[in-house]
Design a protein around this motif. Structure first.
Motif, short mmCIF file in Angstrom:
data_model
loop_
_atom_site.label_atom_id
_atom_site.label_comp_id
_atom_site.label_asym_id
_atom_site.label_seq_id
_atom_site.Cartn_x
_atom_site.Cartn_y
_atom_site.Cartn_z
N CYS A 148 -92.06 -2.15 61.89
CA CYS A 148 -92.79 -2.53 63.10
C CYS A 148 -92.36 -3.91 63.59
CB CYS A 148 -94.30 -2.51 62.84
SG CYS A 148 -95.02 -0.87 62.68
N VAL A 149 -92.16 -4.82 62.65
CA VAL A 149 -91.73 -6.17 63.02
C VAL A 149 -90.38 -6.12 63.74
CG1 VAL A 149 -90.92 -8.39 62.10
CG2 VAL A 149 -93.03 -7.37 61.23
N LYS A 150 -89.44 -5.37 63.19
CA LYS A 150 -88.11 -5.27 63.81
C LYS A 150 -88.19 -4.72 65.23
CE LYS A 150 -86.33 -3.10 60.24
NZ LYS A 150 -85.37 -2.39 59.35
N LYS A 151 -89.08 -3.78 65.47
CA LYS A 151 -89.24 -3.20 66.80
C LYS A 151 -89.80 -4.20 67.81
CE LYS A 151 -89.97 1.51 65.08
NZ LYS A 151 -90.96 2.62 64.93
N HIS A 152 -90.52 -5.20 67.30
CA HIS A 152 -91.21 -6.14 68.19
C HIS A 152 -90.53 -7.50 68.26
CE1 HIS A 152 -94.35 -3.10 67.66
NE2 HIS A 152 -94.92 -3.59 68.74
N LEU A 153 -89.43 -7.69 67.56
CA LEU A 153 -88.76 -8.98 67.52
C LEU A 153 -87.57 -9.00 68.47
CD1 LEU A 153 -89.09 -11.65 65.87
CD2 LEU A 153 -87.36 -10.74 64.30
N HIS A 154 -87.48 -10.05 69.29
CA HIS A 154 -86.29 -10.23 70.13
C HIS A 154 -85.04 -10.25 69.24
CE1 HIS A 154 -87.80 -10.69 74.14
NE2 HIS A 154 -88.63 -11.67 73.81
N PRO A 155 -83.90 -9.82 69.78
CA PRO A 155 -82.67 -9.82 68.98
C PRO A 155 -82.35 -11.17 68.35
CG PRO A 155 -82.34 -8.61 71.02
CD PRO A 155 -83.70 -9.23 71.11
N THR A 156 -82.72 -12.26 69.01
CA THR A 156 -82.48 -13.60 68.46
C THR A 156 -83.76 -14.21 67.88
OG1 THR A 156 -82.86 -14.61 70.63
CG2 THR A 156 -80.58 -14.04 70.05
N GLY A 157 -84.80 -13.39 67.73
CA GLY A 157 -86.09 -13.90 67.27
C GLY A 157 -86.14 -14.19 65.78
N LYS A 158 -87.20 -14.88 65.38
CA LYS A 158 -87.39 -15.25 63.98
C LYS A 158 -88.69 -14.65 63.44
CE LYS A 158 -83.75 -17.84 64.37
NZ LYS A 158 -82.44 -17.37 63.85
N PHE A 159 -88.65 -14.29 62.16
CA PHE A 159 -89.81 -13.76 61.44
C PHE A 159 -90.07 -14.70 60.28
CE2 PHE A 159 -91.25 -10.09 58.47
CZ PHE A 159 -92.58 -10.32 58.76
N VAL A 160 -91.28 -15.26 60.21
CA VAL A 160 -91.61 -16.25 59.19
C VAL A 160 -92.77 -15.74 58.35
CG1 VAL A 160 -92.15 -18.66 58.68
CG2 VAL A 160 -90.83 -18.08 60.75
N ILE A 161 -92.57 -15.71 57.04
CA ILE A 161 -93.55 -15.18 56.10
C ILE A 161 -93.94 -16.27 55.12
CG2 ILE A 161 -94.01 -13.39 54.39
CD1 ILE A 161 -91.43 -11.99 55.59
N ASP A 162 -95.23 -16.42 54.90
CA ASP A 162 -95.75 -17.43 53.96
C ASP A 162 -96.53 -16.72 52.86
OD1 ASP A 162 -96.92 -19.60 52.66
OD2 ASP A 162 -98.48 -19.84 54.20
N ILE A 163 -96.02 -16.78 51.63
CA ILE A 163 -96.70 -16.16 50.50
C ILE A 163 -96.74 -17.13 49.32
CG2 ILE A 163 -96.20 -13.77 51.14
CD1 ILE A 163 -93.89 -13.77 49.19
N THR A 164 -97.59 -16.83 48.36
CA THR A 164 -97.69 -17.64 47.15
C THR A 164 -96.47 -17.43 46.26
OG1 THR A 164 -100.11 -17.63 47.14
CG2 THR A 164 -99.02 -17.99 45.03
N ASN A 165 -95.95 -18.50 45.72
CA ASN A 165 -94.89 -18.41 44.74
C ASN A 165 -95.50 -18.28 43.34
OD1 ASN A 165 -92.40 -18.62 43.35
ND2 ASN A 165 -92.67 -20.84 43.13
N PRO A 166 -95.22 -17.19 42.63
CA PRO A 166 -95.77 -17.04 41.28
C PRO A 166 -94.99 -17.91 40.28
CG PRO A 166 -94.41 -15.15 41.82
CD PRO A 166 -94.45 -16.01 43.06
N SER A 167 -95.19 -19.19 40.41
CA SER A 167 -94.49 -20.16 39.58
C SER A 167 -94.96 -20.06 38.13
CB SER A 167 -94.76 -21.58 40.10
OG SER A 167 -96.13 -21.91 39.93
N PRO A 168 -94.21 -20.64 37.20
CA PRO A 168 -94.66 -20.62 35.79
C PRO A 168 -96.06 -21.18 35.62
CG PRO A 168 -92.37 -21.31 35.92
CD PRO A 168 -92.86 -21.22 37.33
N GLN A 169 -96.37 -22.29 36.33
CA GLN A 169 -97.70 -22.89 36.22
C GLN A 169 -98.77 -21.96 36.78
OE1 GLN A 169 -98.62 -25.67 34.70
NE2 GLN A 169 -100.77 -25.31 35.24
N TYR A 170 -98.47 -21.31 37.89
CA TYR A 170 -99.41 -20.38 38.51
C TYR A 170 -99.71 -19.22 37.57
CZ TYR A 170 -101.30 -17.09 41.98
OH TYR A 170 -102.10 -16.20 42.66
N LEU A 171 -98.67 -18.64 36.99
CA LEU A 171 -98.85 -17.50 36.08
C LEU A 171 -99.58 -17.92 34.81
CD1 LEU A 171 -95.39 -15.74 36.45
CD2 LEU A 171 -97.56 -15.02 37.43
N LEU A 172 -99.28 -19.12 34.32
CA LEU A 172 -99.98 -19.61 33.12
C LEU A 172 -101.47 -19.70 33.37
CD1 LEU A 172 -99.83 -20.78 30.25
CD2 LEU A 172 -99.49 -23.04 31.28
N GLU A 173 -101.84 -20.20 34.53
CA GLU A 173 -103.26 -20.30 34.86
C GLU A 173 -103.91 -18.93 34.93
OE1 GLU A 173 -103.55 -22.49 38.48
OE2 GLU A 173 -102.87 -24.38 37.58
#
Length: 277
Positions: A148-173
Motif C-alpha cells: 500500500c505504501v508503494k502505491k501511495h508514494l511518489h516515485p521520488t518520495g521517501k518512506f520513514v519508519i521509526d521502531i524500537t531497536n532490540p539492543s542488548p540492554q533492551y533485551l536484558l531488561e
C-alpha cells in the motif's frame, strides 16, 4: 479480573466494567477518549515528545504532501500541519480519529487499515512513527502494508519508519525484569478521579513477540481490567532484508531522534528509504 487477549478484539468486554464511552472495536490502550490522558500521565511522556523536532526536520527536507500511518489522535500530524504541510492521517480506530478531529481541522483524517488502504493519491513523504509498525505481527501483514505504501508514494518520495531497536540492554531488561511497573496515572476527566495503569512484559524470543499486559485500576471497581498487547520486534539486519524483499532501499539509518548514527546500542531504529528501481 477481566482479561482482554488482543488489541483488535471486536467484543464488548467493557459493558459491565465502566461507564466510560468505549469504542468496542478497540481496547483502553487505543481508545481515543482516554489515549491522550493516558499518554500525558505516562512516565515516558516527555521522552515521547522528543520525536517532534525530528519529524519536523524530515518534513522540511522531504515532505510537501505527507501521509502518517497509524496517526492516532494526531500528536505528530497536527504539528506538521501547523507548520504548513499538507497532511493526511489514517488510523483504524474511530474514537482516535474523533479525538483528532476535535483537535484540528487542518489535517485530512481518514479511517483506514495500514494493511489495506486506497486514498487515490500519492505523497512525497509517508511516515510510520513511534513504534506503530510493531503491531504488524506477521510477514503477510508487513507485505500488505508495504504494498500500500508503494502505491501511495511518489516515485521520488521517501518512506520513514521509526521502531524500537532490540539492543542488548533492551533485551536484558525484558528477560530480567518481571515485576509490574507503573505505566501511567491519569484522570478520567477534568477534575475526575485517578486511574492507575501498571504493566508487565514478557518476551517470546523464538517468535520475537513482546507480550505487554496492562492492568487498569479504575475508581470504585474492585477488579482490575487487564488487556494484553502484542508487538513484533525486528533486528537491524533482519529489517533491512524485510525492506529489500518488499521493494525498498534503505538510504539512511538513524539511532535516535537527534539523527545520530545507528549502533547496536541505539534506542531506536529509524530508517529512511525509497522504492527500489
Amino acid at each position: 479480573m477481566v482479561e482482554i487477549n488482543n488489541i483488535s478484539t471486536q467484543k464488548d468486554f467493557f459493558e459491565n466494567q465502566t461507564t466510560l464511552p468505549i469504542d468496542n472495536n478497540r481496547t483502553y490502550e487505543y481508545d481515543g477518549n482516554l489515549y491522550d490522558r493516558f499518554e500525558e500521565g505516562s512516565l515516558y511522556y516527555l521522552e515521547q515528545q522528543q520525536d517532534i523536532p525530528f519529524w519536523l526536520d524530515i518534513a522540511k527536507e522531504y515532505g510537501e504532501s505527507i501521509l502518517e500511518l497509524a496517526c492516532g489522535t494526531g500528536r505528530i500530524a497536527i504539528v506538521l500541519a501547523q507548520h504548513g504541510f499538507q497532511v493526511t492521517g489514517i488510523d483504524i480506530s474511530n474514537s482516535m480519529l474523533e479525538a483528532a478531529r476535535k483537535k484540528s481541522s487542518q489535517v485530512e483524517w481518514k479511517k483506514a487499515d495500514v494493511r489495506d488502504f486506497d486514498l487515490d493519491k500519492k505523497f512525497s513523504l509517508i511516515i510510520f512513527p513511534y513504534n506503530s509498525l510493531h503491531h504488524l505481527l506477521t510477514t503477510e501483514e508487513i507485505e500488505a502494508c508495504f504494498n500500500c505504501v508503494k502505491k501511495h508514494l511518489h516515485p521520488t518520495g521517501k518512506f520513514v519508519i521509526d521502531i524500537t531497536n532490540p539492543s542488548p540492554q533492551y533485551l536484558l531488561e525484558l528477560f530480567v525484569s518481571k515485576q509490574r511497573t507503573i505505566s501511567s496515572i491519569f484522570q478520567i476527566d477534568d477534575g475526575g478521579e485517578m486511574v492507575v495503569a501498571t504493566r508487565t512484559r514478557e518476551y517470546e524470543a523464538d517468535k520475537q513477540i513482546l507480550r505487554l499486559k496492562r492492568y487498569y485500576k479504575f475508581p470504585h471497581q474492585t477488579e482490575e481490567v487487564i488487556e494484553e498487547l502484542k508487538f513484533r520486534l525486528y533486528f537491524p539486519q533482519e529489517f533491512k532484508s524485510v525492506l529489500r524483499y518488499n521493494g525498498f532501499k534503505s538510504e539512511k539509518l538513524y539511532g535516535d531522534y537527534s539523527k545520530n548514527t545507528f549502533t547496536s546500542d541505539s534506542p531506536q531504529m529509524i530508517v529512511l528509504c525509497s522504492v527500489s528501481n
